[in-house]
Design a protein around this motif. Structure first.
Motif, PDB file in Angstrom:
ATOM      1  N   SER A  38      38.812  34.901  42.910  1.00  0.00           N
ATOM      2  CA  SER A  38      38.809  36.167  43.652  1.00  0.00           C
ATOM      3  C   SER A  38      39.523  37.250  42.848  1.00  0.00           C
ATOM      4  CB  SER A  38      39.498  35.984  45.003  1.00  0.00           C
ATOM      5  OG  SER A  38      40.846  35.599  44.809  1.00  0.00           O
ATOM      6  N   ARG A  39      39.150  38.478  43.126  1.00  0.00           N
ATOM      7  CA  ARG A  39      39.891  39.612  42.566  1.00  0.00           C
ATOM      8  C   ARG A  39      41.083  39.833  43.483  1.00  0.00           C
ATOM      9  NH1 ARG A  39      37.343  41.900  38.503  1.00  0.00           N
ATOM     10  NH2 ARG A  39      35.091  42.006  38.473  1.00  0.00           N
ATOM     11  N   ASP A  40      42.260  39.894  42.910  1.00  0.00           N
ATOM     12  CA  ASP A  40      43.460  40.076  43.727  1.00  0.00           C
ATOM     13  C   ASP A  40      44.519  40.773  42.895  1.00  0.00           C
ATOM     14  OD1 ASP A  40      44.372  38.054  42.027  1.00  0.00           O
ATOM     15  OD2 ASP A  40      44.235  36.489  43.539  1.00  0.00           O
ATOM     16  N   VAL A  41      45.772  40.663  43.301  1.00  0.00           N
ATOM     17  CA  VAL A  41      46.844  41.374  42.606  1.00  0.00           C
ATOM     18  C   VAL A  41      47.041  40.887  41.167  1.00  0.00           C
ATOM     19  CG1 VAL A  41      48.061  41.946  44.740  1.00  0.00           C
ATOM     20  CG2 VAL A  41      48.628  39.842  43.540  1.00  0.00           C
ATOM     21  N   TYR A  42      46.463  39.758  40.797  1.00  0.00           N
ATOM     22  CA  TYR A  42      46.580  39.234  39.435  1.00  0.00           C
ATOM     23  C   TYR A  42      45.391  39.611  38.559  1.00  0.00           C
ATOM     24  CZ  TYR A  42      50.454  36.624  41.325  1.00  0.00           C
ATOM     25  OH  TYR A  42      51.637  36.288  41.916  1.00  0.00           O
ATOM     26  N   GLU A  43      44.615  40.571  38.996  1.00  0.00           N
ATOM     27  CA  GLU A  43      43.411  40.967  38.266  1.00  0.00           C
ATOM     28  C   GLU A  43      43.735  41.375  36.822  1.00  0.00           C
ATOM     29  OE1 GLU A  43      39.618  43.978  38.779  1.00  0.00           O
ATOM     30  OE2 GLU A  43      41.135  43.885  40.330  1.00  0.00           O
ATOM     31  N   GLU A  44      44.830  42.083  36.631  1.00  0.00           N
ATOM     32  CA  GLU A  44      45.210  42.522  35.289  1.00  0.00           C
ATOM     33  C   GLU A  44      45.569  41.334  34.393  1.00  0.00           C
ATOM     34  OE1 GLU A  44      48.714  45.301  33.608  1.00  0.00           O
ATOM     35  OE2 GLU A  44      47.490  46.177  35.211  1.00  0.00           O
ATOM     36  N   GLU A  45      46.313  40.361  34.941  1.00  0.00           N
ATOM     37  CA  GLU A  45      46.684  39.173  34.175  1.00  0.00           C
ATOM     38  C   GLU A  45      45.452  38.330  33.832  1.00  0.00           C
ATOM     39  OE1 GLU A  45      48.240  40.279  36.828  1.00  0.00           O
ATOM     40  OE2 GLU A  45      50.407  40.211  36.513  1.00  0.00           O
ATOM     41  N   VAL A  46      44.521  38.231  34.780  1.00  0.00           N
ATOM     42  CA  VAL A  46      43.280  37.503  34.508  1.00  0.00           C
ATOM     43  C   VAL A  46      42.504  38.211  33.400  1.00  0.00           C
ATOM     44  CG1 VAL A  46      41.047  36.802  35.459  1.00  0.00           C
ATOM     45  CG2 VAL A  46      43.127  36.465  36.805  1.00  0.00           C
ATOM     46  N   GLY A  47      42.450  39.535  33.454  1.00  0.00           N
ATOM     47  CA  GLY A  47      41.766  40.302  32.415  1.00  0.00           C
ATOM     48  C   GLY A  47      42.396  40.098  31.048  1.00  0.00           C
ATOM     49  N   ALA A  48      43.716  39.906  31.014  1.00  0.00           N
ATOM     50  CA  ALA A  48      44.418  39.710  29.742  1.00  0.00           C
ATOM     51  C   ALA A  48      44.087  38.362  29.095  1.00  0.00           C
ATOM     52  CB  ALA A  48      45.925  39.824  29.955  1.00  0.00           C
ATOM     53  N   LEU A  49      43.493  37.451  29.853  1.00  0.00           N
ATOM     54  CA  LEU A  49      43.117  36.153  29.281  1.00  0.00           C
ATOM     55  C   LEU A  49      41.998  36.292  28.253  1.00  0.00           C
ATOM     56  CD1 LEU A  49      43.026  33.927  32.501  1.00  0.00           C
ATOM     57  CD2 LEU A  49      44.795  33.942  30.728  1.00  0.00           C
ATOM     58  N   GLY A  50      41.252  37.383  28.335  1.00  0.00           N
ATOM     59  CA  GLY A  50      40.152  37.595  27.401  1.00  0.00           C
ATOM     60  C   GLY A  50      38.878  36.893  27.811  1.00  0.00           C
ATOM     61  N   SER A  51      38.809  36.459  29.043  1.00  0.00           N
ATOM     62  CA  SER A  51      37.616  35.776  29.531  1.00  0.00           C
ATOM     63  C   SER A  51      36.682  36.781  30.190  1.00  0.00           C
ATOM     64  CB  SER A  51      38.006  34.716  30.564  1.00  0.00           C
ATOM     65  OG  SER A  51      38.568  35.342  31.711  1.00  0.00           O
ATOM     66  N   GLU A  52      35.464  36.339  30.416  1.00  0.00           N
ATOM     67  CA  GLU A  52      34.557  37.110  31.251  1.00  0.00           C
ATOM     68  C   GLU A  52      34.814  36.625  32.671  1.00  0.00           C
ATOM     69  OE1 GLU A  52      30.537  37.610  29.926  1.00  0.00           O
ATOM     70  OE2 GLU A  52      31.122  36.874  27.950  1.00  0.00           O
ATOM     71  N   HIS A  53      35.073  37.539  33.588  1.00  0.00           N
ATOM     72  CA  HIS A  53      35.463  37.146  34.943  1.00  0.00           C
ATOM     73  C   HIS A  53      34.316  37.358  35.926  1.00  0.00           C
ATOM     74  CE1 HIS A  53      38.174  36.175  38.183  1.00  0.00           C
ATOM     75  NE2 HIS A  53      37.672  37.196  38.848  1.00  0.00           N
ATOM     76  N   ILE A  54      34.133  36.368  36.796  1.00  0.00           N
ATOM     77  CA  ILE A  54      33.151  36.456  37.876  1.00  0.00           C
ATOM     78  C   ILE A  54      33.925  36.384  39.179  1.00  0.00           C
ATOM     79  CG2 ILE A  54      31.159  35.379  38.974  1.00  0.00           C
ATOM     80  CD1 ILE A  54      30.471  34.200  36.189  1.00  0.00           C
ATOM     81  N   ASP A  55      33.742  37.389  40.023  1.00  0.00           N
ATOM     82  CA  ASP A  55      34.485  37.479  41.284  1.00  0.00           C
ATOM     83  C   ASP A  55      33.768  36.702  42.385  1.00  0.00           C
ATOM     84  OD1 ASP A  55      36.132  38.237  43.374  1.00  0.00           O
ATOM     85  OD2 ASP A  55      35.175  40.184  43.626  1.00  0.00           O
ATOM     86  N   ILE A  56      34.279  35.514  42.683  1.00  0.00           N
ATOM     87  CA  ILE A  56      33.797  34.706  43.805  1.00  0.00           C
ATOM     88  C   ILE A  56      35.039  34.148  44.490  1.00  0.00           C
ATOM     89  CG2 ILE A  56      32.465  32.717  44.559  1.00  0.00           C
ATOM     90  CD1 ILE A  56      30.801  32.954  42.020  1.00  0.00           C
ATOM     91  N   SER A  57      35.202  34.449  45.769  1.00  0.00           N
ATOM     92  CA  SER A  57      36.414  33.993  46.448  1.00  0.00           C
ATOM     93  C   SER A  57      36.101  33.119  47.654  1.00  0.00           C
ATOM     94  CB  SER A  57      37.264  35.188  46.871  1.00  0.00           C
ATOM     95  OG  SER A  57      36.512  36.068  47.653  1.00  0.00           O
TER      96      SER A  57
END
Length: 108
Positions: A38-57
């Protein structure tokens, strides 16, 4: 190219469980790394992983309708992206992720 997906229920779990792997996979041009949560308050940290993110919660509580929607959303993502490997963390991802991956014919 190997396509790898890490599935967790929220951003914190995504960051905690896949940070080391993300660092290793960024070094390898033959691996395409995805995170699914899910997209949540850790969205920035997830983005910093360098992965392609898919929002499914997933729904946090037992709800058969929402659980079915979560399962089918995972299935559609797995089918569309054609992952070679799916790794899951957390209760609902551990239950629905492997089932959706098998149905989508994910090799591992």
């Amino acid at each position: 190219m190997t396509r790898l997906a890490f599935v967790a229920h929220d951003g914190l779990s995504t960051v905690n469980f896949s940070r080391w792997f993300a660092g290793e996979f960024r070094k390898r041009p033959d691996v395409r790394f995805y995170t699914i949560s899910s997209r949540d308050v850790y969205e920035e940290e997830v983005g910093a992983l360098g992965s392609e993110h898919i929002d499914i919660s997933p729904e946090r509580f037992v709800d058969p309708i929402r659980d079915a929607r979560y399962f089918w959303a995972l299935y559609r993502a797995f089918k569309r992206e054609r992952f070679d490997v799916v790794v899951t963390f957390g209760t609902k991802p551990n239950i629905y992720g492997p089932l959706a991956a098998r149905l989508a014919r994910t090799p591992r």
